[in-house]
Design a protein around this motif. Structure first.
Motif, mmCIF file in Angstrom:
data_model
loop_
_atom_site.group_PDB
_atom_site.id
_atom_site.type_symbol
_atom_site.label_atom_id
_atom_site.label_comp_id
_atom_site.label_asym_id
_atom_site.label_seq_id
_atom_site.Cartn_x
_atom_site.Cartn_y
_atom_site.Cartn_z
ATOM 1 N N LEU A 172 2.232 -20.068 43.593
ATOM 2 C CA LEU A 172 1.847 -19.323 44.785
ATOM 3 C C LEU A 172 2.578 -19.885 45.998
ATOM 4 N N ALA A 195 -7.375 -23.275 51.554
ATOM 5 C CA ALA A 195 -6.389 -23.654 50.538
ATOM 6 C C ALA A 195 -6.637 -22.837 49.281
ATOM 7 N N TRP A 196 -5.676 -22.852 48.356
ATOM 8 C CA TRP A 196 -5.873 -22.181 47.074
ATOM 9 C C TRP A 196 -7.024 -22.858 46.329
ATOM 10 N N ASP A 197 -7.868 -22.060 45.714
ATOM 11 C CA ASP A 197 -9.067 -22.566 45.056
ATOM 12 C C ASP A 197 -8.770 -22.905 43.591
ATOM 13 N N ALA A 198 -9.044 -24.142 43.197
ATOM 14 C CA ALA A 198 -8.692 -24.608 41.851
ATOM 15 C C ALA A 198 -9.410 -23.812 40.768
ATOM 16 N N LEU A 249 -7.804 -20.372 40.395
ATOM 17 C CA LEU A 249 -6.495 -20.467 39.741
ATOM 18 C C LEU A 249 -6.645 -20.652 38.237
ATOM 19 N N LEU A 278 -8.249 -15.823 45.445
ATOM 20 C CA LEU A 278 -7.728 -17.114 44.996
ATOM 21 C C LEU A 278 -7.792 -18.156 46.107
ATOM 22 N N GLU A 301 3.299 -21.187 50.007
ATOM 23 C CA GLU A 301 2.711 -22.111 50.983
ATOM 24 C C GLU A 301 1.855 -21.305 51.971
ATOM 25 N N ARG A 333 -0.714 -21.737 38.129
ATOM 26 C CA ARG A 333 -0.671 -23.013 38.831
ATOM 27 C C ARG A 333 -0.500 -22.786 40.337
ATOM 28 N N GLU A 334 -0.895 -23.773 41.113
ATOM 29 C CA GLU A 334 -0.761 -23.655 42.565
ATOM 30 C C GLU A 334 0.695 -23.506 42.983
ATOM 31 N N ASP A 335 1.623 -24.157 42.257
ATOM 32 C CA ASP A 335 3.032 -24.059 42.648
ATOM 33 C C ASP A 335 3.639 -22.688 42.339
#
Length: 507
Positions: free
Chosen positions: A201, A185-188, A191, A178, A203, A197-199
């Motif tokens: 996961l 960073a988290w990959d859109a 996800l 991910l 920080e 959603r990113e939130d």
């Protein structure tokens, strides 16, 4: 202090500034298999083990715990724990050994999504990874999927218990499929495929990130200064390389315990056109490439338990270790086991084939083969797997100049000799403690400035043994490895058929 949460136990060590071991602690926990191919663990039992192992290490070291200058943290990768708004687990941790998401992995491959994900995230598509596990949860446990506020690993769970924050280091994040290797960073896209959603996961922070302000209830319980620098650390595989000093180009670390792994360090993210290897973060300038095998010393234990009754009985009579008796008999067999090959895929396989359906096989059995040949074939088969990973690393990063070996197998001169002969390089055995927990110590020292460069870890490590290769044996192993690889590819489709039959049982 370095602590390492592994598959069967948590180990904690305390060293002085020169790497000398002062004390160690260990506490275990069960592995639950509620259904075939599933593998789960209770996060709260693991947290209790963390506390117990820290307490034991402090007690055995004889130090005042408030003297600790830094704590480093290592954990196994690929775990998934859905938690609610209060941080309570909604189910057990689904760990790396869990294969329930085979269908989701196959769908991603069929839809031609796995290759793009690999080159973005550095993770070959396999049921071990969190992305297909999240897909499985969405499709099969909608009750849990709808309630989950966060999806975290066991490291994040422990850190949240200690500090009340959800953070994850680059290294653990880079094992999720991910995480974008280039943006950190988290990959859109990943996800969206997972359906989260990113939130949901944590920080993301560097592996050298320092946390302070441990909750008083745990600081008091452990006798720690709550403001002791707690270095978030990295994944166990990356830290195992650091723990044996294999952090410079051309130095390859091979670990064979229950399972196995081959890894080397490169200065920037690197993926394989053939998708044989993983790429994990250690620091922004140190990236670990390599592969892990499901089938290490576990194969020898299986053969001992199921087929080596005479050796086990002799061990009872003489007080010897049955493994020593088995390996001694294999030593009398010529390299190549008189034309007997063992494909050691009893629990599927990760690198270099990444095939959860792979199954074990003995190939070439003749009337002239006796138990010693079978034992040697098992030893050689395990090493053929790591040799295949080594070939992939050579293709990507160039030839090795040195091998550093660790794990239970490294205690056996006979097994080390087979490795040296197969690879054609000297095998060095570092004097180190548990490599991942010692790597956690070294990274913590680096984070607080006690170790200027990661490469300086070698000042804390001495080499206790060196196995020279017998070059006369190399052609035999090269010929048989080529055959081993061809046999795998010829049986690949049939492995899927028999694996599906096994999953159906008698239905």
């Amino acid at each position: 202090m370095g602590l390492d949460i592994g598959t069967t136990s948590t180990k904690t060590i305390i060293t002085d500034g020169k790497g000398v071991l002062l004390g160690a602690g260990e506490a275990g926990y069960p592995l639950d298999v509620p259904q075939p191919s599933w593998a789960e663990q209770d996060p709260d039992l693991m947290f209790e083990a963390v506390l117990k192992s820290i307490q034991e290490a402090i007690q055995k070291s004889g130090i005042d715990a408030r003297q600790l200058e830094a704590i480093g943290f290592s954990t196994a990768m690929h775990s998934v724990i859905p938690v609610d708004a209060d941080g309570k687990p909604l189910m057990s941790s689904i760990i790396w050994a869990d294969n329930r998401s085979v269908a989701q992995v196959q769908r991603l491959k069929d839809e031609k999504l796995s290759s793009s994900l690999y080159h973005t995230t550095g993770i070959p598509m396999h049921p071990m990874t969190p992305l297909p596990k999240l897909m499985w949860l969405r499709e099969n446990r909608q009750d849990i999927f709808a309630k989950a506020v966060k999806y975290i690993s066991i490291k994040e769970y422990i850190l949240h218990k200690f500090f009340g924050r959800y953070i994850v280091d680059h290294s653990i994040a880079s094992g999720t499929c991910l995480f974008n290797l280039n943006t950190l960073a988290w990959d859109a896209d990943a996800l969206e495929i997972a359906g989260i959603r990113e939130d949901q996961l944590s920080e993301i922070v560097p592996t050298t990130h320092i946390m302070r302000g441990m909750k008083s209830e745990f600081a008091d319980l452990l006798g720690l200064n709550p403001d002791v620098p707690f270095v978030v650390g990295a994944a166990d595989g990356a830290l195992a390389n650091l723990g044996v000093g294999a952090v410079e180009p051309g130095v390859v670390a091979i670990t064979i315990g229950t399972s196995g792994a081959v890894r080397t360090v490169v200065p920037k993210p690197l993926t394989d056109p053939k998708e044989r290897t993983f790429c994990y973060a250690l620091t922004e300038n140190h990236w670990v490439i390599g592969g892990a095998s499901n089938n290490g010393g576990l194969m020898l234990r299986w053969f001992r338990d199921e087929f080596s009754f005479p050796e086990v009985e002799e061990a009872r009579r003489t007080g010897k270790d049955p493994y020593d008796i088995m390996i001694a008999s294999a030593k009398e067999v010529a390299p190549g086991s008189d034309g007997l090959l063992f494909l050691p895929f009893l629990s599927g396989e990760r690198a270099p084939y990444w095939n959860a359906d792979a199954r074990g096989s003995f190939f070439g059995i003749g009337l002239h083969h006796k138990r010693p040949q079978f034992i040697r074939a098992v030893l050689e088969g395990i090493l053929f797997t790591v040799f295949g990973i080594g070939i992939a690393l050579r293709d990507l990063a160039g030839p090795a100049k040195e091998i550093r070996a660790s794990g239970g197998f490294a205690r056996s001169p006979e097994w080390r000799q087979i490795m040296a002969d197969m690879f054609g390089y000297p095998v060095h055995i570092p004097k180190s403690h548990e490599s991942s927990s010692f790597g956690a110590v070294a990274l913590a020292m680096h984070a607080v400035g006690a170790l200027e460069r990661l490469e300086d870890v070698n000042k804390l490590i001495s080499i206790t043994d060196r196995q020279e290769p017998n070059i006369e044996h190399a052609p035999t192993y090269l010929e048989l490895y080529s055959l081993y690889d061809r046999v795998y590819h010829k049986l690949k489709d049939e492995f899927s058929v028999i694996a599906e039959f096994q999953r159906r049982g008698h239905k």
